[in-house]
Design an enzyme around this catalytic site. Structure first.
Site, short mmCIF file in Angstrom:
data_model
loop_
_atom_site.label_atom_id
_atom_site.label_comp_id
_atom_site.label_asym_id
_atom_site.label_seq_id
_atom_site.Cartn_x
_atom_site.Cartn_y
_atom_site.Cartn_z
CE LYS A 93 -5.40 -3.20 -5.83
NZ LYS A 93 -4.22 -3.70 -5.14
CG ASP A 119 4.93 3.16 -3.09
OD1 ASP A 119 4.36 2.48 -2.21
OD2 ASP A 119 6.09 2.94 -3.47
CB CYS A 160 -4.00 -10.61 -1.48
SG CYS A 160 -3.66 -10.67 0.30
CD GLN A 167 -9.90 -7.86 -3.92
OE1 GLN A 167 -9.45 -8.12 -2.81
NE2 GLN A 167 -9.28 -7.06 -4.78
N GLY A 206 -4.54 3.28 -1.30
CA GLY A 206 -4.81 2.39 -0.19
C GLY A 206 -4.26 2.92 1.12
CG MET A 220 -6.31 -1.54 1.82
SD MET A 220 -5.60 -0.01 2.53
CE MET A 220 -7.04 1.07 2.52
#
Length: 348
Positions: A142, A205, A100, A70, A227, A17
């Site tokens: 990702k 979630d 993203c 990342q 996250g 993040m």
């Protein structure tokens, strides 16, 4: 679970993040039960590598391995070069950002925007794998389910990424169009898992031990990535680990423990950023810790006016001292994935 030659402690991962998962936060999550943590995204643009932001993100001093970095960008050659740059600075795993949803990333055709151009996306993955192979560094990736509801191409891309040598895939159960709105869906994650032989990680979630169990069961995924639910609650990883192992729910943490964890987190944060930037960037972390606590909102407003590191640290200590006089443990509050604030950088 393995990523290349690396054996992970468990299958509970910290999501990358931007503006959140810096080295102090990653170390804290690992300490509290996460088996793996991925860095904030590092740009592939060479001219920004010497910037203060990038140099901090490429600093892994004292961080437990495996160190995963990342990278984000739009050009295959640049991304390959960025992979090597980070390997030379300690990266043991390279993760490619194709998840993203932020406009400032997608407007440059990076992040999840790459899913619109499958040939480019696969070309970038191939180039990064080829750059990492001589160093023995595995590449992971990702992504989201697709760009929009009408273009959910995660399964097609997953097969192609596996063919060029990507060794693990993480799928956030939303399209880029959704951002963080609505609910994540896991059918696409399950379809990706069924389509490839490499490990697949479910993301989106996952905010409680029961939700982690259910998502693993629904998708057949090898791991879950958490996250937003870890913001201000980094002990969620040990809660999930305990629940998956025993079926029992841990009691909320002791106020005294949270006080100690947050104060240590702040010291580590100041050491990385310096006092001026550290005090200001720590505010969001403090706000997340106290958001659901009695008096938390009033304290947040007062704390946001403090510009001195010692004063901020002492104010946090005093808040938890007062809270500890009223209760031994944090209140047991319902958990929901937090919606990002306006302008906040969030998980790719």
């Amino acid at each position: 679970m393995h990523i290349g030659p690396h054996v992970l402690a468990n299958n509970l991962f910290v999501a990358p993040m931007a503006g959140v998962t810096d080295r102090p936060f990653r170390r804290l999550c690992r300490q509290l039960g996460a088996g793996y943590a991925v860095s904030e995204m590092v740009t592939s643009r060479r001219e920004l590598w010497n910037s203060l932001k990038t140099s901090r993100r490429a600093d892994h001093a004292g961080e437990p391995g495996p160190i995963a970095v990342q990278i984000a960008g739009t050009q295959a050659a640049e991304m390959a070069e960025a992979a090597v740059y980070n390997i030379e600075r300690g990266a043991q795993i390279i993760d490619i950002n194709m998840g993203c949803p932020a406009k400032k990333v997608c407007n440059k055709w990076a992040g999840s925007a790459l899913m619109q151009d499958e040939a480019l996306a696969v070309g970038i993955a191939r180039a990064v794998v080829q750059a990492c192979e001589p160093h023995g560094v595995p590449v992971t990736l990702k992504m989201r389910t697709g760009w929009c509801q009408a273009q959910r191409n995660a399964v097609t891309l997953a097969r192609a990424f596996e063919q060029v040598g990507v060794q693990m895939l993480t799928v956030h159960g939303r399209t880029r169009e959704q951002g963080y709105k609505g609910e994540a869906e896991y059918e696409t994650v399950a379809a990706v898992k069924a389509a490839v032989r490499i490990p697949v990680v479910a993301n989106g979630d996952i905010d409680s031990p029961a939700k982690a169990r259910d998502v693993l069961a629904m998708t057949g995924a090898d791991a879950v990535m958490i996250g937003r639910a870890a913001q201000g609650r980094p002990w969620i990883f040990r809660e999930v680990a305990h629940f998956l192992a025993t079926g029992a729910v841990l009691a909320p943490p002791l106020v005294a423990e949270v006080r100690r964890l947050l104060l240590e987190h702040l010291q580590d944060h100041y050491a990385l950023y310096g006092e001026f930037t550290g005090v200001r960037s720590a505010r969001k972390h403090i706000a997340w810790y106290v958001a659901a606590l009695p008096g938390g909102e009033a304290f947040r407003r007062r704390m946001n006016l403090i510009e001195d590191g010692t004063a901020q640290w002492q104010a946090v200590a005093a808040f938890f001292d007062e809270l500890g006089g009223a209760m031994d443990r944090l209140p047991d509050t319902p958990t929901t994935a937090r919606t990002p604030a306006r302008g906040e950088e969030v998980a790719p």
